[in-house]
Design a protein around this motif. Sequence first.
Motif, PDB file in Angstrom:
ATOM      1  N   LYS A  85      15.586  -0.343  -3.881  1.00 49.38           N
ATOM      2  CA  LYS A  85      15.900   0.289  -5.163  1.00 49.38           C
ATOM      3  C   LYS A  85      14.957  -0.188  -6.262  1.00 49.38           C
ATOM      4  O   LYS A  85      14.459   0.616  -7.047  1.00 49.38           O
ATOM      5  N   GLN A  86      14.690  -1.486  -6.298  1.00 46.26           N
ATOM      6  CA  GLN A  86      13.821  -2.027  -7.343  1.00 46.26           C
ATOM      7  C   GLN A  86      12.382  -1.528  -7.218  1.00 46.26           C
ATOM      8  O   GLN A  86      11.711  -1.300  -8.225  1.00 46.26           O
ATOM      9  N   VAL A  87      11.920  -1.361  -5.995  1.00 45.13           N
ATOM     10  CA  VAL A  87      10.530  -0.949  -5.781  1.00 45.13           C
ATOM     11  C   VAL A  87      10.396   0.567  -5.748  1.00 45.13           C
ATOM     12  O   VAL A  87       9.339   1.117  -6.048  1.00 45.13           O
ATOM     13  N   GLY A  88      11.474   1.254  -5.400  1.00 48.78           N
ATOM     14  CA  GLY A  88      11.431   2.705  -5.324  1.00 48.78           C
ATOM     15  C   GLY A  88      10.922   3.219  -3.996  1.00 48.78           C
ATOM     16  O   GLY A  88      10.218   4.223  -3.937  1.00 48.78           O
ATOM     17  N   VAL A  89      11.252   2.503  -2.927  1.00 49.32           N
ATOM     18  CA  VAL A  89      10.897   2.953  -1.574  1.00 49.32           C
ATOM     19  C   VAL A  89      12.178   3.047  -0.756  1.00 49.32           C
ATOM     20  O   VAL A  89      13.194   2.454  -1.100  1.00 49.32           O
ATOM     21  N   LEU A  94       5.608  -5.533  -1.896  1.00 53.84           N
ATOM     22  CA  LEU A  94       5.803  -4.094  -1.737  1.00 53.84           C
ATOM     23  C   LEU A  94       5.068  -3.311  -2.823  1.00 53.84           C
ATOM     24  O   LEU A  94       4.485  -2.255  -2.548  1.00 53.84           O
ATOM     25  N   GLN A  95       5.076  -3.820  -4.031  1.00 54.02           N
ATOM     26  CA  GLN A  95       4.332  -3.163  -5.104  1.00 54.02           C
ATOM     27  C   GLN A  95       2.828  -3.203  -4.806  1.00 54.02           C
ATOM     28  O   GLN A  95       2.119  -2.221  -5.034  1.00 54.02           O
ATOM     29  N   PHE A  96       2.362  -4.328  -4.274  1.00 58.13           N
ATOM     30  CA  PHE A  96       0.956  -4.437  -3.891  1.00 58.13           C
ATOM     31  C   PHE A  96       0.614  -3.397  -2.810  1.00 58.13           C
ATOM     32  O   PHE A  96      -0.414  -2.736  -2.885  1.00 58.13           O
ATOM     33  N   ILE A  97       1.489  -3.273  -1.825  1.00 58.58           N
ATOM     34  CA  ILE A  97       1.262  -2.300  -0.738  1.00 58.58           C
ATOM     35  C   ILE A  97       1.130  -0.902  -1.317  1.00 58.58           C
ATOM     36  O   ILE A  97       0.208  -0.155  -0.971  1.00 58.58           O
ATOM     37  N   ARG A  98       2.021  -0.543  -2.203  1.00 59.60           N
ATOM     38  CA  ARG A  98       1.976   0.802  -2.806  1.00 59.60           C
ATOM     39  C   ARG A  98       0.704   1.009  -3.622  1.00 59.60           C
ATOM     40  O   ARG A  98       0.074   2.062  -3.559  1.00 59.60           O
ATOM     41  N   GLN A  99       0.301  -0.015  -4.388  1.00 53.75           N
ATOM     42  CA  GLN A  99      -0.920   0.092  -5.191  1.00 53.75           C
ATOM     43  C   GLN A  99      -2.144   0.216  -4.288  1.00 53.75           C
ATOM     44  O   GLN A  99      -3.044   1.011  -4.551  1.00 53.75           O
ATOM     45  N   ALA A 100      -2.178  -0.574  -3.226  1.00 54.32           N
ATOM     46  CA  ALA A 100      -3.315  -0.524  -2.295  1.00 54.32           C
ATOM     47  C   ALA A 100      -3.396   0.840  -1.621  1.00 54.32           C
ATOM     48  O   ALA A 100      -4.488   1.365  -1.391  1.00 54.32           O
TER      49      ALA A 100
END
Length: 141
Positions: A13-17, A52-58
């Motif tokens: 929920k916090q990351v949006g995945v 997880l945020q890093f994964i999405r940005q990458a």
Amino acid sequence: MTATLLKIGEIAKQVGVAVGTIRYYETLQLIQPSTRGENGYRYYKPQTIQQLQFIRQAQTLGFSLEEIRQILTVYAEGTPPCSLVQTLLNQKIATLEEKLQQIQTFKAQLESYRDRWQQTPTPQTVTKSEICPLIATIPQT
């Protein structure tokens, strides 16, 4: 124990995945749960949100999950992965330049056919052996 740890649903929920995405990332060893409770729930450290945020940005930069795993592995070993990121990025740029050249060549070829066909009278009838006589003029490769 679980006061500082987060459940998979909270992280999602916090990351949006989706929760399934997090589980999939686990199978690829991109992230790891800190522990599993007696109830079978996965519990994660708060740093997992940053991962997880890093994964999405990458991914927005076009990095594959395998490349992201490599970057995270270097990071986990205590080495800044920036040189690896730059190397991978340079490879992506070179690949894109090659693809752009291929696309430009293909575009020029299509334009050539279009220009030639515009000067060719369109047949009023077609035979059973040719669906479109224009396309039949293209050499097979």
